[in-house]
Motif scaffolding. Structure first.
Motif, PDB file in Angstrom:
ATOM      1  N   MET A  63     -49.312  10.440  31.958  1.00 40.47           N
ATOM      2  CA  MET A  63     -50.320  11.417  32.333  1.00 40.47           C
ATOM      3  C   MET A  63     -49.668  12.803  32.383  1.00 40.47           C
ATOM      4  SD  MET A  63     -52.592  11.509  35.783  1.00 40.47           S
ATOM      5  CE  MET A  63     -54.295  11.753  35.449  1.00 40.47           C
ATOM      6  N   ALA A  64     -50.350  13.791  31.832  1.00 41.87           N
ATOM      7  CA  ALA A  64     -49.839  15.164  31.794  1.00 41.87           C
ATOM      8  C   ALA A  64     -49.884  15.780  33.175  1.00 41.87           C
ATOM      9  CB  ALA A  64     -50.670  15.999  30.825  1.00 41.87           C
ATOM     10  N   PRO A  65     -48.859  16.569  33.521  1.00 46.25           N
ATOM     11  CA  PRO A  65     -48.890  17.234  34.812  1.00 46.25           C
ATOM     12  C   PRO A  65     -49.973  18.304  34.823  1.00 46.25           C
ATOM     13  CG  PRO A  65     -47.050  18.033  33.498  1.00 46.25           C
ATOM     14  CD  PRO A  65     -47.692  16.911  32.734  1.00 46.25           C
ATOM     15  N   ALA A  66     -50.544  18.544  36.005  1.00 45.86           N
ATOM     16  CA  ALA A  66     -51.541  19.605  36.141  1.00 45.86           C
ATOM     17  C   ALA A  66     -50.857  20.946  35.925  1.00 45.86           C
ATOM     18  CB  ALA A  66     -52.177  19.542  37.523  1.00 45.86           C
ATOM     19  N   LEU A  67     -51.531  21.852  35.251  1.00 42.21           N
ATOM     20  CA  LEU A  67     -50.994  23.178  34.989  1.00 42.21           C
ATOM     21  C   LEU A  67     -51.750  24.170  35.854  1.00 42.21           C
ATOM     22  CD1 LEU A  67     -48.824  24.383  33.077  1.00 42.21           C
ATOM     23  CD2 LEU A  67     -50.693  25.024  31.564  1.00 42.21           C
ATOM     24  N   THR A  68     -51.035  24.850  36.723  1.00 39.38           N
ATOM     25  CA  THR A  68     -51.596  25.906  37.549  1.00 39.38           C
ATOM     26  C   THR A  68     -51.270  27.217  36.869  1.00 39.38           C
ATOM     27  OG1 THR A  68     -51.188  24.584  39.522  1.00 39.38           O
ATOM     28  CG2 THR A  68     -51.602  26.938  39.844  1.00 39.38           C
ATOM     29  N   ILE A  69     -52.290  28.029  36.592  1.00 38.72           N
ATOM     30  CA  ILE A  69     -52.093  29.254  35.814  1.00 38.72           C
ATOM     31  C   ILE A  69     -52.422  30.470  36.651  1.00 38.72           C
ATOM     32  CG2 ILE A  69     -52.802  30.518  33.741  1.00 38.72           C
ATOM     33  CD1 ILE A  69     -53.419  27.706  32.518  1.00 38.72           C
ATOM     34  N   SER A  70     -51.516  31.458  36.603  1.00 36.85           N
ATOM     35  CA  SER A  70     -51.703  32.711  37.330  1.00 36.85           C
ATOM     36  C   SER A  70     -51.052  33.842  36.542  1.00 36.85           C
ATOM     37  CB  SER A  70     -51.074  32.613  38.720  1.00 36.85           C
ATOM     38  OG  SER A  70     -49.681  32.376  38.616  1.00 36.85           O
ATOM     39  N   ASP A  71     -51.298  35.072  36.977  1.00 39.47           N
ATOM     40  CA  ASP A  71     -50.624  36.219  36.373  1.00 39.47           C
ATOM     41  C   ASP A  71     -49.145  36.193  36.739  1.00 39.47           C
ATOM     42  OD1 ASP A  71     -52.942  37.228  35.233  1.00 39.47           O
ATOM     43  OD2 ASP A  71     -53.332  38.628  36.853  1.00 39.47           O
ATOM     44  N   ILE A  72     -48.342  36.752  35.892  1.00 41.86           N
ATOM     45  CA  ILE A  72     -46.906  36.843  36.108  1.00 41.86           C
ATOM     46  C   ILE A  72     -46.607  37.664  37.372  1.00 41.86           C
ATOM     47  CG2 ILE A  72     -46.603  38.922  34.703  1.00 41.86           C
ATOM     48  CD1 ILE A  72     -44.016  37.639  33.603  1.00 41.86           C
ATOM     49  N   THR A  73     -45.522  37.327  38.036  1.00 40.06           N
ATOM     50  CA  THR A  73     -45.026  38.111  39.167  1.00 40.06           C
ATOM     51  C   THR A  73     -43.660  38.691  38.790  1.00 40.06           C
ATOM     52  OG1 THR A  73     -43.808  36.284  40.196  1.00 40.06           O
ATOM     53  CG2 THR A  73     -46.160  36.518  40.786  1.00 40.06           C
ATOM     54  N   ASP A  74     -43.186  39.630  39.578  1.00 38.86           N
ATOM     55  CA  ASP A  74     -41.861  40.201  39.331  1.00 38.86           C
ATOM     56  C   ASP A  74     -40.796  39.107  39.275  1.00 38.86           C
ATOM     57  OD1 ASP A  74     -42.980  42.750  39.331  1.00 38.86           O
ATOM     58  OD2 ASP A  74     -42.327  43.220  41.374  1.00 38.86           O
ATOM     59  N   ALA A  75     -40.897  38.147  40.173  1.00 42.94           N
ATOM     60  CA  ALA A  75     -39.893  37.080  40.245  1.00 42.94           C
ATOM     61  C   ALA A  75     -39.906  36.179  39.010  1.00 42.94           C
ATOM     62  CB  ALA A  75     -40.111  36.253  41.509  1.00 42.94           C
ATOM     63  N   ASP A  76     -41.035  36.127  38.289  1.00 37.90           N
ATOM     64  CA  ASP A  76     -41.163  35.264  37.116  1.00 37.90           C
ATOM     65  C   ASP A  76     -40.513  35.836  35.859  1.00 37.90           C
ATOM     66  OD1 ASP A  76     -42.780  33.412  38.515  1.00 37.90           O
ATOM     67  OD2 ASP A  76     -44.625  34.487  37.950  1.00 37.90           O
ATOM     68  N   VAL A  77     -40.302  37.146  35.822  1.00 37.03           N
ATOM     69  CA  VAL A  77     -39.893  37.803  34.577  1.00 37.03           C
ATOM     70  C   VAL A  77     -38.648  37.178  33.950  1.00 37.03           C
ATOM     71  CG1 VAL A  77     -39.155  39.991  33.532  1.00 37.03           C
ATOM     72  CG2 VAL A  77     -41.109  39.950  35.108  1.00 37.03           C
ATOM     73  N   PRO A  78     -37.539  37.009  34.662  1.00 36.86           N
ATOM     74  CA  PRO A  78     -36.359  36.408  34.004  1.00 36.86           C
ATOM     75  C   PRO A  78     -36.624  35.001  33.456  1.00 36.86           C
ATOM     76  CG  PRO A  78     -35.731  37.422  36.098  1.00 36.86           C
ATOM     77  CD  PRO A  78     -37.241  37.413  36.048  1.00 36.86           C
ATOM     78  N   ALA A  79     -37.375  34.193  34.195  1.00 38.48           N
ATOM     79  CA  ALA A  79     -37.661  32.825  33.733  1.00 38.48           C
ATOM     80  C   ALA A  79     -38.571  32.831  32.510  1.00 38.48           C
ATOM     81  CB  ALA A  79     -38.286  32.012  34.861  1.00 38.48           C
ATOM     82  N   ILE A  80     -39.515  33.756  32.450  1.00 44.02           N
ATOM     83  CA  ILE A  80     -40.400  33.850  31.287  1.00 44.02           C
ATOM     84  C   ILE A  80     -39.608  34.286  30.062  1.00 44.02           C
ATOM     85  CG2 ILE A  80     -42.346  35.125  30.285  1.00 44.02           C
ATOM     86  CD1 ILE A  80     -43.164  32.872  32.196  1.00 44.02           C
ATOM     87  N   ILE A  81     -38.742  35.271  30.225  1.00 44.58           N
ATOM     88  CA  ILE A  81     -37.903  35.700  29.097  1.00 44.58           C
ATOM     89  C   ILE A  81     -37.036  34.540  28.623  1.00 44.58           C
ATOM     90  CG2 ILE A  81     -36.001  37.216  28.394  1.00 44.58           C
ATOM     91  CD1 ILE A  81     -37.271  39.361  30.252  1.00 44.58           C
ATOM     92  N   ALA A  82     -36.456  33.791  29.546  1.00 42.06           N
ATOM     93  CA  ALA A  82     -35.636  32.632  29.169  1.00 42.06           C
ATOM     94  C   ALA A  82     -36.477  31.584  28.434  1.00 42.06           C
ATOM     95  CB  ALA A  82     -34.982  32.027  30.408  1.00 42.06           C
ATOM     96  N   LEU A  83     -37.712  31.372  28.876  1.00 44.31           N
ATOM     97  CA  LEU A  83     -38.601  30.430  28.198  1.00 44.31           C
ATOM     98  C   LEU A  83     -38.887  30.897  26.774  1.00 44.31           C
ATOM     99  CD1 LEU A  83     -40.548  27.990  28.107  1.00 44.31           C
ATOM    100  CD2 LEU A  83     -42.295  29.502  29.111  1.00 44.31           C
ATOM    101  N   TRP A  84     -39.216  32.182  26.618  1.00 44.81           N
ATOM    102  CA  TRP A  84     -39.495  32.716  25.287  1.00 44.81           C
ATOM    103  C   TRP A  84     -38.283  32.569  24.373  1.00 44.81           C
ATOM    104  CZ3 TRP A  84     -42.238  37.955  26.730  1.00 44.81           C
ATOM    105  CH2 TRP A  84     -43.484  37.663  27.313  1.00 44.81           C
ATOM    106  N   GLN A  85     -37.091  32.809  24.928  1.00 45.95           N
ATOM    107  CA  GLN A  85     -35.873  32.652  24.124  1.00 45.95           C
ATOM    108  C   GLN A  85     -35.674  31.188  23.755  1.00 45.95           C
ATOM    109  OE1 GLN A  85     -33.204  34.643  26.842  1.00 45.95           O
ATOM    110  NE2 GLN A  85     -33.386  36.583  25.738  1.00 45.95           N
ATOM    111  N   ARG A  86     -35.888  30.307  24.702  1.00 45.29           N
ATOM    112  CA  ARG A  86     -35.723  28.872  24.463  1.00 45.29           C
ATOM    113  C   ARG A  86     -36.699  28.368  23.387  1.00 45.29           C
ATOM    114  NH1 ARG A  86     -36.344  24.001  28.746  1.00 45.29           N
ATOM    115  NH2 ARG A  86     -35.185  22.496  27.523  1.00 45.29           N
ATOM    116  N   CYS A  87     -37.875  28.993  23.333  1.00 42.91           N
ATOM    117  CA  CYS A  87     -38.896  28.608  22.354  1.00 42.91           C
ATOM    118  C   CYS A  87     -38.743  29.339  21.024  1.00 42.91           C
ATOM    119  CB  CYS A  87     -40.286  28.868  22.927  1.00 42.91           C
ATOM    120  SG  CYS A  87     -40.708  27.793  24.318  1.00 42.91           S
ATOM    121  N   GLY A  88     -37.741  30.214  20.911  1.00 45.96           N
ATOM    122  CA  GLY A  88     -37.500  30.931  19.668  1.00 45.96           C
ATOM    123  C   GLY A  88     -38.504  32.033  19.371  1.00 45.96           C
TER     124      GLY A  88
END
Length: 149
Positions: A1-26
């Protein structure tokens, strides 16, 4: 079963993790600064970065915005460890909902020509290929480079 996805706007604290995700995804390119792209998306009411969390961890994202007429998405990403769980479908549905809430009726996106897997993903979501030619011009003096997006 797929995990539930909770979606919200980005926060300041999310920025480094989002950049790392984008890099990881090419998704990043040397000529695009993802931190600057995030800052620009957060500047006004016409764009944002949506963050999808599964089991408390960032698992997906999409930058979404509009020009008053058409909506656009960029940096659509799903953590490779969470692929195959419909999280891409969920983050795209959230982007579509974000645009609908602002009265935007058409969503546009660009996919690199050689990325057939992603093209198949969007076709499965009922997106259609448009017969258009995309032109670009660097406004900072760089010479044109065919294929550089």
């Amino acid at each position: 079963m797929a995990p539930a996805l909770t979606i919200s706007d980005i926060t300041d604290a999310d920025v480094p993790a989002i950049i790392a995700l984008w890099q990881r995804c090419g998704l990043t390119r040397p000529w695009n600064d993802p931190a600057a792209d995030i800052a620009l998306a957060r500047r006004g009411d016409d764009s944002t970065v949506l963050v999808g969390r599964a089991a408390g961890a960032i698992a997906a994202s999409a930058m979404v915005g509009h020009d008053g007429h058409r909506g656009w998405v960029y940096y659509v990403s799903v953590d490779p460890d969470h692929r195959g769980q419909d999280l891409g479908r969920a983050i795209m549905a959230a982007a579509e909902d974000w645009l609908r809430a602002r009265g935007i009726a058409k969503l546009m996106l660009m996919v690199r020509g050689d990325n057939t897997k992603v093209q198949e993903f969007y076709q499965a979501l009922d997106y259609a290929v448009q017969d258009s030619v995309v032109f670009s011009k660097w406004l900072d003096g760089r010479p044109p480079t065919p294929g550089m997006t």
